[in-house]
Structures are given as C-alpha cells and as structure tokens.
Design a protein around this motif. Structure first.
Motif, PDB file in Angstrom:
ATOM      1  N   LEU A 143     -25.313  11.608   9.631  1.00  0.00           N
ATOM      2  CA  LEU A 143     -24.218  11.190  10.499  1.00  0.00           C
ATOM      3  C   LEU A 143     -23.788  12.400  11.309  1.00  0.00           C
ATOM      4  N   LEU A 144     -23.816  12.271  12.629  1.00  0.00           N
ATOM      5  CA  LEU A 144     -23.501  13.376  13.528  1.00  0.00           C
ATOM      6  C   LEU A 144     -22.240  13.072  14.324  1.00  0.00           C
ATOM      7  N   ARG A 145     -21.492  14.138  14.629  1.00  0.00           N
ATOM      8  CA  ARG A 145     -20.322  13.996  15.489  1.00  0.00           C
ATOM      9  C   ARG A 145     -20.291  15.173  16.452  1.00  0.00           C
ATOM     10  N   ASP A 146     -20.397  14.869  17.745  1.00  0.00           N
ATOM     11  CA  ASP A 146     -20.336  15.894  18.785  1.00  0.00           C
ATOM     12  C   ASP A 146     -18.988  15.771  19.473  1.00  0.00           C
ATOM     13  N   SER A 147     -18.054  16.652  19.108  1.00  0.00           N
ATOM     14  CA  SER A 147     -16.701  16.558  19.666  1.00  0.00           C
ATOM     15  C   SER A 147     -16.671  16.931  21.140  1.00  0.00           C
ATOM     16  N   ASP A 148     -17.639  17.749  21.587  1.00  0.00           N
ATOM     17  CA  ASP A 148     -17.693  18.099  23.006  1.00  0.00           C
ATOM     18  C   ASP A 148     -18.149  16.906  23.846  1.00  0.00           C
ATOM     19  N   ALA A 149     -19.203  16.235  23.380  1.00  0.00           N
ATOM     20  CA  ALA A 149     -19.724  15.076  24.109  1.00  0.00           C
ATOM     21  C   ALA A 149     -18.969  13.803  23.768  1.00  0.00           C
ATOM     22  N   ARG A 150     -18.084  13.860  22.763  1.00  0.00           N
ATOM     23  CA  ARG A 150     -17.284  12.712  22.314  1.00  0.00           C
ATOM     24  C   ARG A 150     -18.175  11.527  21.923  1.00  0.00           C
ATOM     25  N   ASN A 151     -19.150  11.815  21.068  1.00  0.00           N
ATOM     26  CA  ASN A 151     -19.989  10.723  20.586  1.00  0.00           C
ATOM     27  C   ASN A 151     -20.297  10.908  19.110  1.00  0.00           C
ATOM     28  N   MET A 152     -20.736   9.826  18.504  1.00  0.00           N
ATOM     29  CA  MET A 152     -21.179   9.810  17.117  1.00  0.00           C
ATOM     30  C   MET A 152     -22.578   9.233  17.096  1.00  0.00           C
ATOM     31  N   THR A 153     -23.433   9.789  16.203  1.00  0.00           N
ATOM     32  CA  THR A 153     -24.845   9.425  16.186  1.00  0.00           C
ATOM     33  C   THR A 153     -25.332   9.233  14.763  1.00  0.00           C
ATOM     34  N   GLY A 154     -26.220   8.276  14.573  1.00  0.00           N
ATOM     35  CA  GLY A 154     -26.929   8.112  13.318  1.00  0.00           C
ATOM     36  C   GLY A 154     -28.369   8.515  13.510  1.00  0.00           C
ATOM     37  N   LEU A 155     -28.869   9.422  12.642  1.00  0.00           N
ATOM     38  CA  LEU A 155     -30.212   9.954  12.802  1.00  0.00           C
ATOM     39  C   LEU A 155     -31.043   9.640  11.564  1.00  0.00           C
ATOM     40  N   ASN A 202     -19.371  31.754  18.949  1.00  0.00           N
ATOM     41  CA  ASN A 202     -20.582  30.953  18.925  1.00  0.00           C
ATOM     42  C   ASN A 202     -20.552  29.943  20.066  1.00  0.00           C
ATOM     43  N   ALA A 203     -21.592  29.938  20.859  1.00  0.00           N
ATOM     44  CA  ALA A 203     -21.634  29.054  22.020  1.00  0.00           C
ATOM     45  C   ALA A 203     -22.099  27.648  21.658  1.00  0.00           C
ATOM     46  N   THR A 204     -22.758  27.509  20.514  1.00  0.00           N
ATOM     47  CA  THR A 204     -23.209  26.192  20.064  1.00  0.00           C
ATOM     48  C   THR A 204     -22.824  26.004  18.596  1.00  0.00           C
ATOM     49  N   THR A 205     -22.690  24.768  18.186  1.00  0.00           N
ATOM     50  CA  THR A 205     -22.410  24.435  16.787  1.00  0.00           C
ATOM     51  C   THR A 205     -23.272  23.260  16.370  1.00  0.00           C
ATOM     52  N   GLY A 206     -23.445  23.109  15.058  1.00  0.00           N
ATOM     53  CA  GLY A 206     -24.172  21.962  14.541  1.00  0.00           C
ATOM     54  C   GLY A 206     -23.281  20.736  14.524  1.00  0.00           C
ATOM     55  N   THR A 207     -23.887  19.563  14.609  1.00  0.00           N
ATOM     56  CA  THR A 207     -23.122  18.323  14.709  1.00  0.00           C
ATOM     57  C   THR A 207     -23.143  17.472  13.437  1.00  0.00           C
ATOM     58  N   ALA A 208     -23.996  17.794  12.467  1.00  0.00           N
ATOM     59  CA  ALA A 208     -24.107  16.953  11.276  1.00  0.00           C
ATOM     60  C   ALA A 208     -22.841  17.051  10.433  1.00  0.00           C
ATOM     61  N   THR A 209     -22.296  15.909  10.050  1.00  0.00           N
ATOM     62  CA  THR A 209     -21.094  15.863   9.209  1.00  0.00           C
ATOM     63  C   THR A 209     -21.370  15.259   7.843  1.00  0.00           C
ATOM     64  N   ALA A 210     -22.498  14.556   7.676  1.00  0.00           N
ATOM     65  CA  ALA A 210     -22.803  13.947   6.382  1.00  0.00           C
ATOM     66  C   ALA A 210     -24.287  13.621   6.294  1.00  0.00           C
ATOM     67  N   ILE A 211     -24.852  13.791   5.088  1.00  0.00           N
ATOM     68  CA  ILE A 211     -26.197  13.304   4.772  1.00  0.00           C
ATOM     69  C   ILE A 211     -26.008  12.152   3.803  1.00  0.00           C
ATOM     70  N   LEU A 212     -26.390  10.961   4.218  1.00  0.00           N
ATOM     71  CA  LEU A 212     -26.162   9.734   3.459  1.00  0.00           C
ATOM     72  C   LEU A 212     -27.519   9.113   3.113  1.00  0.00           C
ATOM     73  N   GLY A 213     -28.085   9.528   1.982  1.00  0.00           N
ATOM     74  CA  GLY A 213     -29.406   9.037   1.621  1.00  0.00           C
ATOM     75  C   GLY A 213     -30.454   9.615   2.538  1.00  0.00           C
ATOM     76  N   ASP A 214     -30.986   8.790   3.459  1.00  0.00           N
ATOM     77  CA  ASP A 214     -31.970   9.268   4.427  1.00  0.00           C
ATOM     78  C   ASP A 214     -31.444   9.142   5.855  1.00  0.00           C
ATOM     79  N   ILE A 215     -30.134   9.165   6.004  1.00  0.00           N
ATOM     80  CA  ILE A 215     -29.502   9.104   7.320  1.00  0.00           C
ATOM     81  C   ILE A 215     -28.545  10.288   7.478  1.00  0.00           C
TER      82      ILE A 215
END
Length: 469
Positions: free
Chosen positions: A366-378, A351-364
C-alpha cells in the motif's frame, strides 16, 4: 464474568465495585450484549459492540488510556494503546500530569468480548512492559526510581501481581513465544548481558555477555528486538544479532553517523545510512541473519511501514524504488510508484525524494504519495500497479485482518480493499460518540478474528463487530 439479568444496555456505575486489594474484580459497567448499528454507515460496516470511558474507569475526569509497553514512569508523547492478550485487553489508565509523568496509573483488564472492566491494579513506576504475555502474565520491569529493581508480572485473568526482585541494572525488556528477554548492565562501561528465561527466573534459559555500550541517554525503545526471528541488540553505533534459542552472537556491525535500523521478516535488518548533518540519508543496506549484506542502494528514499506482514519469504523486501528477494538479495523488479518525484529543498542536506510504501499486506504494498496526493496498490510479486486513486484524505494505517486494511484520521476510521482500493466502510467518530473530545484521531486498532476490531484513543476504547442481518 457472569451477566446481570434485566440490565441490558444500562451502564452501571461502580456500584458493584470491589477494590479491596490489588487484583480484585472490579465491575465498572455491564455493556449492552447487542451490537448497535452506527448511524449513517454502510451495511458492510461493523457496529458498536461496546464502549469504555477512561475517566469512568479511573475515577478521574482527566484520565486517559496509555499503552503498557511504554511504562508508567513517564508520559513521553502520551501514546494511547493496549495489549491484546486474547480474551482480555490490557491498558494503562492514568492522569497526565503535564510534566511528562503519569499520576495514579493503573493497569486494567478489559473483557474483549463485552468491554466489561474485569480488574484494575495499581501500576506505578514501570519502565516498560513486554508486548506479548508470558505464562498468562504481562511482564514489566520497574523504573530506576523504584527500589529494589524487579520484574513485575500481572496475571491476565485477575490482575494479581507477582514480583521477582533483581540486582540487575535492567535497560531493556522484550517478550516473545512465551519467553522473557532482559538486557542489563552498565552500558557506559561496555559491560552488558542479555538473558532469556521466565518471570520467576529470567536467566533460566541462557545468559550471554556483549562488549557493547552507549550513553544512558541514548537508550531507545528499540534497543532490544526479538520479534522478527532473531535477537537484535542496538546500542549507540553498534548492532549485534544473536540466536534466540541459545543467545549465541551471530553477527555485529557498526552504525555510522546517525544511522538507524529497521527489522523485518524473516530475520532481516535494514541499515538506513544517515548523516547527522541535516539527517540526510545516503543509502540502505539489507543484512541477513548472518550479517551478510544481501542488497544495497545509494538512494536517499526510504519507506516507513505501519504494517509489515509479508505472506512469507517469497515476497520481496522494498528498498527505494526496487524489490529484492529476501533469500538471495537479487532485485526482482522496480517501480517509479515507490518513490516520490524529486523536489526542491531548502537545504542541501534535505532528502529530495522519499519512499511511498506505508504497509506490506501479504503480497500487496500500500503506497501513499502525499506530494502527488494519490494512493496506490502494488502487486509485490510482479511490481504491477493494481490500482491508483487520487485522494486528499491521508490517514494512518492501523490494522489489516487479511481482507481489509483500516486507516484513521481526525474524523474517523475507514476500511479499504487493498486489492482494488475500494472503500468498504467508513465510520465517523461523531457517529459513534457525539462528544468531540471522545476521540482525537490518534490511537491504536487491533483486528481480531471474524471481522471484529478494538480501537482506543486517549479517552475512549470501543469494540466493533459485524452486525447480524
């Protein structure tokens, strides 16, 4: 358990032990009734309320804590853990024999407030246990090596054992909402039944037959799921949904190739369509409780969620780079943050791409992109990015208490505010215990009420709670 005056903060060896019979009260130690500030941590960090050592609890220097849900017959993966039964924490403690077995396994009941070991009871030859107590008991099933087969109940208050012998060939057990669910039969002859009832009468509510099957070696831990609003029976390439109240079959579908499923709230199922060659994902289908396909994608990107706790069904479900309404299947929004950038692979099947979501916390999300080395709140309702930060620290999401989400790695525990990405507190393991073998960064954490947590690694279990300032 009554406290012992004058011994505040002292660890008592098994001088008060009474282990005359299974279920007898066993006092291993009297933990400090205060909470210790953990050196070097922020004022917002919880303190150490208590600590329990697996070796001292068992009496063998090599003993480790294990999750009761995995049973005691085998030690596949050696996953530490416990079941939160309110005032009491239930854990298996035993010695890994190095041959995929557990020697001298015991089920222990630990006071969630003080860490005192209330009781310990021998627990050999268990195939597995339900994750939720039923009628004040942890319900387990014996392994095929134990004869006769029986459902076994451990009283949460005392550890007393209740056995219900059965001539069923049980291959899956689950518990929810004070009900026991048992799947039994000959899977290689497509002769399978599911029952709902109690420990004393596991078929008290209903029994239903399913013309489904697979090979015995393909039975997995998620063969029977009852925790997402419907029953799911997953056998080989067949999946069946059933009503938890009546057992009536509601829908069936096939899982082609090496496809797998993920259950989510409320009564939704994701089918990850996967080729066996290279384990290449070709897309995902989202089914509702009737078996209707609500949404589908042809993306190879999928998400792996450690926590999946949407506020309600108005919060969409994530498939690849999009969010889909849980009721209608309509796509609500898309975000490039949900999928990694395409990368070169060594195999055409990878697989050339993967999903980044690691948790659904209520209405947020939490994403982790190990390739880009960042964490995001959506923001799950709009898809808007709330925050993003670069970080080399990559941890496993363990728990969320409605305010902060707690992660772990080999160095310790830390909590972040999912709405801002701010680190609220950080607790290094060496600040809790300077013995480097006490924690290994692989464990289970439960968020309790009022800012309290319980964490266990293989060798040490601790209770964390707020410090009164």
């Amino acid at each position: 358990m009554a406290s012992i005056p004058g011994l505040r903060g002292l660890i008592l060896a098994a001088t008060a032990a009474v282990i005359a019979s299974a279920g007898a009260v066993y006092v291993l130690m009297q933990p400090d009734d205060g909470t210790r500030k953990i050196t070097g941590t922020a004022a917002s960090a919880p303190g150490l309320g208590w600590s329990v050592d697996a070796a001292a609890t068992h009496g063998n220097a090599k003993a480790e804590f294990r999750d009761p849900r995995a049973g005691t017959e085998y030690d596949m993966g050696g996953s530490p853990g416990f079941i939160d039964a309110g005032d009491t924490l239930l854990a298996v403690v035993g010695v890994s024999a190095g041959d995929m077995s557990v020697k001298e396994p015991m089920l222990v009941g630990i006071d969630a407030e003080t860490g005192a070991v209330r009781w310990r009871t021998p627990a050999p030859h268990l195939e597995g246990c339900g994750g939720a107590p039923v009628d004040g008991r942890l319900v387990c099933v014996t392994a095929p090596s134990a004869e006769p087969t029986a459902l076994v109940g451990y009283d949460i208050a005392s550890g007393q054992v209740t056995r219900t012998p059965t001539d069923w060939q049980v291959f899956a057990l689950a518990t929810v909402d004070n009900h026991v669910y048992v799947a039994e039969g000959d899977v290689e002859s497509d002769d399978v039944r599911v029952h709902s009832g109690t420990l004393a009468d596991p078929a008290a509510n209903w029994s239903r037959s399913f013309a489904m099957g697979t090979s015995w070696e393909d039975i997995t831990s998620d063969t029977l799921d009852v925790s997402h609003g419907q029953g799911l029976l997953n056998l080989g390439v067949q999946l069946a949904g059933f009503d938890l109240g009546t057992g009536a079959s509601t829908w069936t579908t096939d899982l082609g190739g090496c496809s797998r499923t993920i259950a989510t709230s409320t009564a939704l199922v994701e089918r990850i369509n996967t080729e066996c060659s290279g384990y290449h994902v070709t897309g995902t289908d989202l089914f509702d409780r009737t078996g209707r396909v609500l949404a589908a994608t042809d993306s190879e990107a999928t998400h792996s969620l450690s926590i999946d706790r949407p506020t309600d069904d108005t919060v969409p479900v994530l498939l690849a780079d999009g969010a889909y309404d849980r009721r209608t299947g309509k796509r609500a929004w898309t975000s490039p943050d949900l999928v990694t950038k395409p990368r070169n692979t060594n195999s055409d099947n990878s697989n050339a791409t993967t999903g980044t979501a690691t948790a659904i916390l209520g209405d947020i999300a939490l994403l982790r992109d190990s390739d880009a080395r960042n964490m995001t709140g959506l923001d799950m309702r709009t898809g808007h990015r709330l925050w993003q930060l670069e970080t080399e620290r990559y941890g496993t999401v363990l728990a969320w208490d409605g305010h902060v989400v707690v992660l772990t790695d080999t160095t310790g525990l830390w909590a972040i505010d999912p709405r801002s990405g701010t680190t609220v507190w950080d607790i290094p393991f060496l600040a809790v215990n300077n013995n480097r073998d006490a924690f290994d960064g692989s464990g289970q954490l439960t968020a309790r009420d009022n800012g309290r947590y319980v964490y266990t690694s293989a060798r040490t279990m601790i209770g964390l709670r707020p410090i009164d300032h």
